[in-house]
Design an enzyme around this catalytic site. Structure first.
Site, PDB file in Angstrom:
ATOM      1  N   ASP A 108      -0.358   8.263  17.763  1.00  0.00           N
ATOM      2  CA  ASP A 108      -0.316   9.401  16.838  1.00  0.00           C
ATOM      3  C   ASP A 108      -0.266  10.724  17.604  1.00  0.00           C
ATOM      4  O   ASP A 108       0.089  11.757  17.039  1.00  0.00           O
ATOM      5  CB  ASP A 108      -1.589   9.418  15.967  1.00  0.00           C
ATOM      6  CG  ASP A 108      -1.321   9.068  14.508  1.00  0.00           C
ATOM      7  OD1 ASP A 108      -0.178   9.230  14.062  1.00  0.00           O
ATOM      8  OD2 ASP A 108      -2.279   8.648  13.836  1.00  0.00           O
ATOM      9  N   GLN A 110      -5.622   5.861  10.087  1.00  0.00           N
ATOM     10  CA  GLN A 110      -5.051   6.713   9.044  1.00  0.00           C
ATOM     11  C   GLN A 110      -6.070   7.757   8.598  1.00  0.00           C
ATOM     12  O   GLN A 110      -7.231   7.435   8.342  1.00  0.00           O
ATOM     13  CB  GLN A 110      -4.596   5.836   7.860  1.00  0.00           C
ATOM     14  CG  GLN A 110      -3.839   6.582   6.779  1.00  0.00           C
ATOM     15  CD  GLN A 110      -2.486   7.106   7.234  1.00  0.00           C
ATOM     16  OE1 GLN A 110      -1.876   6.601   8.176  1.00  0.00           O
ATOM     17  NE2 GLN A 110      -1.996   8.125   6.561  1.00  0.00           N
ATOM     18  N   LYS A 120       4.378   2.195   7.261  1.00  0.00           N
ATOM     19  CA  LYS A 120       4.325   2.106   8.722  1.00  0.00           C
ATOM     20  C   LYS A 120       4.404   0.649   9.175  1.00  0.00           C
ATOM     21  O   LYS A 120       5.138   0.310  10.107  1.00  0.00           O
ATOM     22  CB  LYS A 120       3.035   2.770   9.244  1.00  0.00           C
ATOM     23  CG  LYS A 120       3.066   4.286   9.119  1.00  0.00           C
ATOM     24  CD  LYS A 120       1.716   4.944   9.400  1.00  0.00           C
ATOM     25  CE  LYS A 120       1.808   6.446   9.123  1.00  0.00           C
ATOM     26  NZ  LYS A 120       0.552   7.187   9.312  1.00  0.00           N
TER      27      LYS A 120
HETATM   28  N1  GUN Z   1      -2.438  11.083   7.452  1.00  0.00           N
HETATM   29  C1  GUN Z   1      -1.363  11.804   7.076  1.00  0.00           C
HETATM   30  N2  GUN Z   1      -0.434  11.795   8.058  1.00  0.00           N
HETATM   31  C2  GUN Z   1      -0.941  11.066   9.068  1.00  0.00           C
HETATM   32  C3  GUN Z   1      -0.445  10.685  10.339  1.00  0.00           C
HETATM   33  O1  GUN Z   1       0.656  11.042  10.765  1.00  0.00           O
HETATM   34  N3  GUN Z   1      -1.268   9.917  11.076  1.00  0.00           N
HETATM   35  C4  GUN Z   1      -2.485   9.529  10.654  1.00  0.00           C
HETATM   36  N4  GUN Z   1      -3.227   8.786  11.463  1.00  0.00           N
HETATM   37  N5  GUN Z   1      -2.971   9.865   9.478  1.00  0.00           N
HETATM   38  C5  GUN Z   1      -2.199  10.627   8.690  1.00  0.00           C
END
Ligand code: GUN
Length: 283
Positions: A120, A97, A53
């Site tokens: 998100d 996350q 990311k």
């Molecule tokens: N853990 C797995 N996928 C995601 C996501 O798209 N966003 C976040 N914040 N955590 C995750």
């Protein structure tokens, strides 16, 4: 019949190019779109995700801050960091996350993020906005699936879409997005009786379960569009989705591969949401 591929890598490249252009336009106005990514603990998969990311941000001209904390971080400490980022004008998007260590209430943490920075799309305000069709942030994975359908100029009006999986992150928002485009939507899940009867009626199938071979060729209507959200490993340790790709591609009209399908689109839509957040903040 061999299905046409919906290439998530190529589509991501195009969309990230557009993000980079819009980011440059904001920078020319003295605003650099900024994303803060918070990782608590040392979950190996999460470490890879956050690294990807952050790298994607850099590649598209977005500013990103990665905050890594020990698994012993308290919930109060994390909430204090979110409060600080909510009030930091250089940060337009905040991503915590998941999963979080068990002693931290993930729901409480997500709700602490300002909805204006919820890139998100996990906050209840974002979920509610999606449900009633108001502006907000859409969760990145189903948003990416919608972009893939858009890329093949697929008209969802009156089509039957079957979503397999009912998670808050993918299945439920996916169903609402498809409904928003006037599809007739069925959500299937672990308690669904006779999944095959459902999927055989579908013009569009989105598989988002997290289990291999949930969808096989005998379950797909010829010509259907199949979107595979799964991220699993096969017996050889190779990345694979929820769909039996080799079988289903003989029947479907369109199919997304794994890897190279929905995965890259998820990060791309995070960039899109972050840019959108910065544009909204800039007015
Ligand atoms: N853990 C797995 N996928 C995601 C996501 O798209 N966003 C976040 N914040 N955590 C995750």
């Amino acid at each position: 019949m061999t299905a046409k591929l919906i290439d998530g890598v190529a589509l991501s490249k195009q969309l990230r190019g557009e993000v980079a252009q819009r980011a440059a336009a904001l920078r020319a106005r003295g605003i650099t779109p900024g994303l803060a990514v918070i990782l608590v603990g040392d979950n190996p998969a999460s470490q890879v995700y956050v690294r990807n990311k952050v790298k994607a941000c850099e590649d598209s001209g977005l500013h990103s801050v990665l905050e890594k904390y020990d698994a012993s971080m308290t919930e109060a400490q994390l909430l204090a960091r979110i409060d600080a980022l909510n009030n930091d004008p250089s940060i337009h998007g905040i991503l915590v996350q998941l999963p979080l260590p068990a002693h931290i209430d993930a729901h409480k943490v997500i709700e602490a993020i300002s909805p204006a920075k919820d890139v998100d799309g996990f906050h209840v305000a974002s979920a509610g906005a999606l449900m009633v069709g108001q502006p907000g942030f859409w969760p990145c994975t189903p948003y990416g699936c919608m972009k893939m359908l858009e890329s093949i100029h697929y008209d969802l009006k009156g089509k039957h879409a079957v979503v397999i999986g009912r998670s808050n992150i993918v299945g439920k928002p996916m169903a609402l997005m498809l409904l928003g485009q006037n599809a007739t939507v069925t959500i299937c899940h672990s308690a669904t009786r006779d999944l095959k009867t459902m999927t055989l009626q579908a013009d569009v199938i989105v598989a988002a379960v997290g289990k291999r071979n949930v969808l096989t060729a005998d379950m797909v209507k010829p010509g259907a569009v199949v979107i595979d959200v799964g991220m699993n490993r096969n017996d050889e340790g190779k990345l694979c989705g929820d769909v039996d790709f080799d079988g289903v591609k003989q029947v479907a009209g369109w199919i997304t591969p794994v890897p190279g399908g929905v995965g890259p689109m998820t990060i791309t839509m995070l960039l899109v949401n972050t840019l959108e957040a910065a544009e909204r903040a800039a007015g």
